[in-house]
Design a protein around this motif. Structure first.
Motif, PDB file in Angstrom:
ATOM      1  N   SER A 158       4.056  -8.174  12.148  1.00 45.13           N
ATOM      2  CA  SER A 158       4.838  -8.683  11.020  1.00 45.13           C
ATOM      3  C   SER A 158       4.266  -8.211   9.690  1.00 45.13           C
ATOM      4  N   PHE A 159       2.946  -8.123   9.597  1.00 41.51           N
ATOM      5  CA  PHE A 159       2.330  -7.652   8.357  1.00 41.51           C
ATOM      6  C   PHE A 159       2.654  -6.182   8.104  1.00 41.51           C
ATOM      7  N   ILE A 160       2.698  -5.381   9.151  1.00 45.94           N
ATOM      8  CA  ILE A 160       3.087  -3.971   8.981  1.00 45.94           C
ATOM      9  C   ILE A 160       4.531  -3.893   8.464  1.00 45.94           C
ATOM     10  N   LYS A 161       5.413  -4.685   9.054  1.00 41.47           N
ATOM     11  CA  LYS A 161       6.812  -4.690   8.616  1.00 41.47           C
ATOM     12  C   LYS A 161       6.948  -5.246   7.199  1.00 41.47           C
ATOM     13  N   GLY A 162       6.180  -6.294   6.900  1.00 37.92           N
ATOM     14  CA  GLY A 162       6.216  -6.870   5.562  1.00 37.92           C
ATOM     15  C   GLY A 162       5.734  -5.897   4.513  1.00 37.92           C
TER      16      GLY A 162
END
Length: 254
Positions: A103-107
């Motif tokens: 999720s952090f990569i996508k965020g």
């Protein structure tokens, strides 16, 4: 009133700890691995996100994070595919797991594609005297993506009275420009006078013993109180005293 004796004492401790020797025992070493601006700021953001718990484990797991994204943070964030993301599911640091990592990569990709990058979120939303509102805006922008609710806890929100220790530490890395070799100072459009001290158990306890902080909880209100005290000591670069407070607590058992 400025306590001259206290200022002199803390200034000496800043000199003692704010030098390249500090890097080898601190997660700030992770963004120092890179030379490209976006690589530095993404590596720093990820390392700061997991910066709680045992320091050696933080550093070990932050290096593992970099390995898992091919030691090319910006390229991975912007051009990853689902197969590459699936490999991140193995990652665990305390309560930050592989799902959170994905999720952090996508965020982060969302921040660079739709909000002009990490630096611009803070530049556009900075206030006259501090950056706490911009942290809240970052969290809001970051989680415009589809995500699990549990992942939101990994970015603190000052508007909920959080001291936001890890992001304030990250901002210190990105903004302070003192040429001492520790903080990277790659963001030039925010003055260090707006930085807040990364308030944790160590810095909080030392600050209380020195009379810089009275509030017992390490929360947003305590951060505002500590910031006011440190800005009396140096209004232009108050967060340099993080080195003194942290060093006294961790390395000297003050």
């Amino acid at each position: 009133m400025i306590n001259t004796e206290l200022k002199d004492f803390l200034d000496e401790k800043v000199v003692l700890y704010n030098n390249p020797n500090f890097i080898e025992s601190d997660p700030v070493q992770i963004p120092h691995l890179f030379s490209n601006k976006e690589d530095i700021e993404i590596a720093g953001f990820l390392a700061a996100t997991i910066a709680w718990g045992n320091r050696k484990m933080i550093i070990k797991n932050a290096h593992r994070m970099m390995d898992m994204i091919g030691n090319s943070p910006f390229d991975f964030v912007m051009s990853h595919n689902e197969i590459q993301l699936e490999k991140l599911n193995q990652f665990v640091h305390r309560t930050f797991n592989g799902t959170d990592f994905c999720s952090f990569i996508k965020g982060l990709q969302h921040i660079y594609k739709h909000h002009e990058g990490l630096e611009q979120v803070f530049v556009k939303n900075q206030e006259t005297h501090c950056l706490q509102n911009s942290i809240s805006v970052l969290k809001s922008n970051f989680f415009e993506i589809n995500h699990l609710q549990r992942t939101e806890k990994h970015i603190s929100d000052p508007n909920n009275n959080s001291a936001a220790k890890r992001i304030n530490m990250y901002l210190r890395w990105m903004i302070r420009q003192d040429q001492k070799g520790v903080d990277l100072g790659i963001w030039k459009n925010i003055t260090p006078s707006k930085l807040s001290c990364p308030l944790d158990v160590h810095s909080g306890n030392v600050a209380r013993k020195l009379g810089l902080l009275n509030r017992k909880q390490n929360d947003g209100k305590a951060l505002a109180e500590l910031d006011s005290s440190l800005r009396l000591l140096d209004p232009n670069d108050p967060v340099k005293y993080d080195f003194a407070l942290f060093g006294l607590g961790v390395f000297e058992g003050f």
